[in-house]
Design a protein around this motif. Structure first.
Motif, PDB file in Angstrom:
ATOM      1  N   LYS A   3       0.871  -1.166   0.000  1.00 18.01           N
ATOM      2  CA  LYS A   3       0.000   0.000   0.000  1.00 18.01           C
ATOM      3  C   LYS A   3       0.915   1.223   0.000  1.00 18.01           C
ATOM      4  CE  LYS A   3      -3.612  -2.318   2.670  1.00 18.01           C
ATOM      5  NZ  LYS A   3      -4.391  -2.308   3.942  1.00 18.01           N
ATOM      6  N   TYR A 112       3.963  -1.490   3.252  1.00 22.82           N
ATOM      7  CA  TYR A 112       3.697  -0.054   3.108  1.00 22.82           C
ATOM      8  C   TYR A 112       4.923   0.613   2.479  1.00 22.82           C
ATOM      9  CZ  TYR A 112      -0.126  -0.978   6.350  1.00 22.82           C
ATOM     10  OH  TYR A 112      -1.245  -1.495   6.942  1.00 22.82           O
ATOM     11  N   ILE A 141      -1.045   5.769  -7.382  1.00 23.11           N
ATOM     12  CA  ILE A 141      -1.181   5.855  -5.923  1.00 23.11           C
ATOM     13  C   ILE A 141      -1.644   7.254  -5.524  1.00 23.11           C
ATOM     14  CG2 ILE A 141       0.506   4.044  -5.459  1.00 23.11           C
ATOM     15  CD1 ILE A 141       2.588   6.154  -4.877  1.00 23.11           C
ATOM     16  N   PHE A 234      -3.873   4.877   3.959  1.00 25.96           N
ATOM     17  CA  PHE A 234      -3.567   3.900   2.912  1.00 25.96           C
ATOM     18  C   PHE A 234      -4.823   3.195   2.402  1.00 25.96           C
ATOM     19  CE2 PHE A 234       0.368   4.472   5.209  1.00 25.96           C
ATOM     20  CZ  PHE A 234       1.331   4.445   4.217  1.00 25.96           C
TER      21      PHE A 234
END
Length: 234
Positions: A3, A112, A141, A234
């Motif tokens: 993420k 992450y 993203i 996230f």
């Protein structure tokens, strides 16, 4: 795949590296598998006799990340100018395919990943062909926008937010960096929240020289970035 968040600034020198280090530290210190990635660094520093991405090195050290600095940065350029210009002057060919490949490789190793940009949203990476916003779109993203609290921040911040929205890039939060406690800063923050429609915000204080001490800085990270609030980005 991790993420991921892209840390973008409303301008250069607004504190993207500090905020990337803070978010990375809070996640890592709470046992989340996290790393950071600096695709292109201009204005590199010499470390162990090698030109090194100082931003990535700072994040690595302050967040206690256990990753090879070479994997945290694809291109490091010597001159502290826009990446496209530094690359031209130093005869370095910046390839977006390598940047995307390096991002994907690192993303595959962590849960992450925090990606730090270079300067603002419309900084060129390759002249006339590839900009920071193109990179964000390629990574697919959302962003966290780092901005100032003082005079001028309303204009810079809201223009950046507006352009991100035009590009269809999701904005997860705004981080107001360098806060000194003045009433006009509070007013600036309120106005930006109202105009932008972004309610998720963090405020990080302006720190004195003593906060170069790692433990003091990490303490400030913990105060400013509650881990549950960070995870919600996230």
């Amino acid at each position: 795949m991790a993420k991921s968040l892209f840390i973008i600034g409303s301008d250069t020198d607004v504190g993207k590296t500090m905020i990337t280090a803070g978010l990375s530290y809070v996640l890592n210190n709470n046992d989340y598998n996290v790393c950071s990635y600096k695709p292109v660094q201009s204005g590199g520093i010499y470390y162990n006799n090698m030109l090194t991405a100082g931003d990535a090195l700072f994040v690595k050290n302050m967040a206690d990340l256990n990753e090879d600095i070479a994997k945290m940065n694809s291109y490091c350029l010597k001159e502290a100018v826009s990446p496209h210009r530094a690359a031209e002057k130093e005869q370095v060919v910046l390839a977006k395919d390598r940047i995307i490949s390096d991002y994907q490789a690192l993303s595959g190793e962590y849960d992450y990943l925090l990606v730090e940009g270079a300067g603002g949203l419309i900084v060129p990476i390759i002249r006339d062909r590839y900009y920071i916003y193109n990179m964000i779109q390629d990574f697919e993203i959302p962003v966290v926008l780092v901005t100032r609290t003082g005079v001028g921040t309303i204009n810079h911040t809201c223009l950046t937010v507006s352009y991100l929205k035009q590009l269809g890039i999701p904005i997860k939060a705004i981080v107001f960096n360098g806060y000194e406690g003045h009433d006009y800063e509070d007013d600036n923050i309120d106005i930006i929240k109202e105009i932008s429609g972004i309610d998720t915000t963090f405020v990080f204080p302006k720190l004195s020289e003593e906060y170069k001490i790692k433990e003091l800085l990490q303490y400030e990270f913990e105060k400013a970035f509650p881990v549950q609030k960070v995870l919600e980005l996230f």
